[in-house]
Design a protein around this motif. Structure first.
Motif, PDB file in Angstrom:
ATOM      1  N   GLU A  27       0.812  -1.624  -0.110  1.00 41.53           N
ATOM      2  CA  GLU A  27      -0.425  -0.157   0.398  1.00 41.53           C
ATOM      3  C   GLU A  27       1.062   1.361  -0.368  1.00 41.53           C
ATOM      4  N   VAL A  28       2.467   1.359   0.781  1.00 39.58           N
ATOM      5  CA  VAL A  28       2.885   2.526   0.713  1.00 39.58           C
ATOM      6  C   VAL A  28       3.602   2.274  -0.517  1.00 39.58           C
ATOM      7  N   VAL A  29       4.087   1.698  -0.976  1.00 42.33           N
ATOM      8  CA  VAL A  29       4.562   1.731  -2.725  1.00 42.33           C
ATOM      9  C   VAL A  29       3.456   2.077  -3.624  1.00 42.33           C
ATOM     10  N   ASN A  30       2.020   1.814  -3.305  1.00 44.90           N
ATOM     11  CA  ASN A  30       1.050   2.058  -3.897  1.00 44.90           C
ATOM     12  C   ASN A  30       1.094   3.629  -4.192  1.00 44.90           C
ATOM     13  N   LYS A  31       0.628   4.066  -3.018  1.00 48.14           N
ATOM     14  CA  LYS A  31       0.606   5.523  -2.790  1.00 48.14           C
ATOM     15  C   LYS A  31       1.536   7.031  -3.134  1.00 48.14           C
ATOM     16  N   THR A  32       2.903   5.866  -2.846  1.00 49.50           N
ATOM     17  CA  THR A  32       4.230   6.549  -3.599  1.00 49.50           C
ATOM     18  C   THR A  32       3.604   6.727  -5.010  1.00 49.50           C
ATOM     19  N   ILE A  33       4.291   5.451  -5.734  1.00 51.41           N
ATOM     20  CA  ILE A  33       3.818   6.415  -6.956  1.00 51.41           C
ATOM     21  C   ILE A  33       2.695   6.419  -7.875  1.00 51.41           C
ATOM     22  N   SER A  34       1.655   6.558  -7.322  1.00 55.23           N
ATOM     23  CA  SER A  34       0.563   7.258  -7.086  1.00 55.23           C
ATOM     24  C   SER A  34       0.062   8.488  -7.734  1.00 55.23           C
ATOM     25  N   PRO A  35      -0.143   8.968  -8.717  1.00 54.70           N
ATOM     26  CA  PRO A  35      -0.335  10.797  -9.071  1.00 54.70           C
ATOM     27  C   PRO A  35      -1.300  11.135  -8.669  1.00 54.70           C
ATOM     28  N   GLU A  36      -2.734  10.119  -8.681  1.00 57.89           N
ATOM     29  CA  GLU A  36      -3.634  10.852  -7.858  1.00 57.89           C
ATOM     30  C   GLU A  36      -2.975  11.345  -6.182  1.00 57.89           C
ATOM     31  N   VAL A  37      -2.573  10.372  -5.786  1.00 57.98           N
ATOM     32  CA  VAL A  37      -2.123  10.772  -4.405  1.00 57.98           C
ATOM     33  C   VAL A  37      -1.478  12.149  -4.135  1.00 57.98           C
ATOM     34  N   CYS A  65       9.265  13.985  -6.080  1.00 54.81           N
ATOM     35  CA  CYS A  65       9.941  13.300  -7.094  1.00 54.81           C
ATOM     36  C   CYS A  65       9.514  11.942  -7.834  1.00 54.81           C
ATOM     37  N   PHE A  66       7.878  11.147  -6.967  1.00 53.85           N
ATOM     38  CA  PHE A  66       7.735  10.491  -8.031  1.00 53.85           C
ATOM     39  C   PHE A  66       6.750  11.536  -8.553  1.00 53.85           C
ATOM     40  N   LEU A  67       5.878  11.977  -8.244  1.00 53.00           N
ATOM     41  CA  LEU A  67       4.705  13.538  -8.872  1.00 53.00           C
ATOM     42  C   LEU A  67       5.722  13.810  -9.647  1.00 53.00           C
ATOM     43  N   ASN A  68       6.540  14.229 -10.024  1.00 56.66           N
ATOM     44  CA  ASN A  68       7.384  14.326 -11.228  1.00 56.66           C
ATOM     45  C   ASN A  68       7.790  13.530 -12.575  1.00 56.66           C
ATOM     46  N   GLN A  69       7.200  12.377 -12.365  1.00 59.61           N
ATOM     47  CA  GLN A  69       8.234  11.561 -13.179  1.00 59.61           C
ATOM     48  C   GLN A  69       7.041  11.486 -13.959  1.00 59.61           C
ATOM     49  N   SER A  70       7.262  10.731 -15.053  1.00 62.28           N
ATOM     50  CA  SER A  70       6.322   9.860 -16.380  1.00 62.28           C
ATOM     51  C   SER A  70       5.189   8.920 -16.161  1.00 62.28           C
ATOM     52  N   ASN A  71       3.962   8.846 -16.530  1.00 60.67           N
ATOM     53  CA  ASN A  71       3.388   7.756 -16.069  1.00 60.67           C
ATOM     54  C   ASN A  71       4.246   6.462 -17.133  1.00 60.67           C
ATOM     55  N   GLU A  72       5.020   6.243 -17.522  1.00 53.07           N
ATOM     56  CA  GLU A  72       5.799   5.195 -17.381  1.00 53.07           C
ATOM     57  C   GLU A  72       6.915   4.765 -17.467  1.00 53.07           C
ATOM     58  N   THR A  73       7.469   6.323 -16.599  1.00 50.80           N
ATOM     59  CA  THR A  73       8.115   5.695 -15.771  1.00 50.80           C
ATOM     60  C   THR A  73       7.686   4.291 -14.525  1.00 50.80           C
ATOM     61  N   LEU A  74       6.197   5.359 -13.912  1.00 56.25           N
ATOM     62  CA  LEU A  74       5.701   5.159 -12.665  1.00 56.25           C
ATOM     63  C   LEU A  74       5.736   3.659 -13.371  1.00 56.25           C
ATOM     64  N   HIS A  75       4.729   3.344 -14.553  1.00 56.23           N
ATOM     65  CA  HIS A  75       4.642   1.660 -14.704  1.00 56.23           C
ATOM     66  C   HIS A  75       5.757   1.064 -15.051  1.00 56.23           C
ATOM     67  N   ASN A  76       6.666   1.631 -14.735  1.00 60.97           N
ATOM     68  CA  ASN A  76       7.909   0.771 -15.261  1.00 60.97           C
ATOM     69  C   ASN A  76       8.306   0.259 -13.747  1.00 60.97           C
ATOM     70  N   PHE A  77       7.882   1.383 -12.664  1.00 63.57           N
ATOM     71  CA  PHE A  77       8.987   1.094 -11.189  1.00 63.57           C
ATOM     72  C   PHE A  77       7.409   0.531 -10.791  1.00 63.57           C
ATOM     73  N   ALA A  78       6.056   0.359 -10.967  1.00 62.56           N
ATOM     74  CA  ALA A  78       5.182  -0.733 -10.240  1.00 62.56           C
ATOM     75  C   ALA A  78       5.642  -1.726 -10.953  1.00 62.56           C
ATOM     76  N   MET A  80       8.910  -3.364 -11.875  1.00 62.96           N
ATOM     77  CA  MET A  80      10.229  -3.742 -11.062  1.00 62.96           C
ATOM     78  C   MET A  80       9.963  -4.065  -9.776  1.00 62.96           C
ATOM     79  N   MET A  81       8.630  -3.160  -8.766  1.00 55.96           N
ATOM     80  CA  MET A  81       8.712  -3.647  -7.675  1.00 55.96           C
ATOM     81  C   MET A  81       8.104  -5.036  -7.168  1.00 55.96           C
ATOM     82  N   GLN A  82       7.582  -5.680  -8.679  1.00 57.11           N
ATOM     83  CA  GLN A  82       6.300  -6.712  -8.658  1.00 57.11           C
ATOM     84  C   GLN A  82       7.530  -7.605  -9.439  1.00 57.11           C
TER      85      GLN A  82
END
Length: 93
Positions: A27-37, A65-78, A80-82
């Motif tokens: 949940e922490v990781v998801n909230k960290t990378i979510s642009p809606e939070v 820092c995560f809000l400044n990233q593109s959606n593609e980068t956030l998707h790739n990070f997610a 990577m976590m999986q």
């Protein structure tokens, strides 16, 4: 009763491999990378772990820092976590 035990013993490893094994971490990781939070929502969510001003600023900086990233980068990070959750090194935990 024996059948129930067998089913639980079979289902438990499958449940553990479905993610990190720690729903709060996920949940922490998801909230960290979510642009809606927002930064303030993120800080409120983790307020029990950040009492000092410096810790709160560190959370705000990390989220920004995560809000400044593109959606593609956030998707790739997610993704990577999986991959990390299902890696051999994490599987032993």
């Amino acid at each position: 009763m024996k059948l129930l035990r067998v089913l639980v013993l079979v289902a438990l490893p499958l449940y553990c491999f479905a993610g990190s094994g720690c729903p709060f971490l996920e949940e922490v990781v998801n909230k960290t990378i979510s642009p809606e939070v927002s930064v303030s929502e993120y800080q409120n969510f983790l307020q029990d772990f950040a009492q000092t001003t410096e810790e709160k600023e560190a959370l705000a900086d990390a989220k920004q820092c995560f809000l400044n990233q593109s959606n593609e980068t956030l998707h790739n990070f997610a993704q990577m976590m999986q991959i990390m959750y299902s890696s051999i090194l994490c599987a032993i935990f």
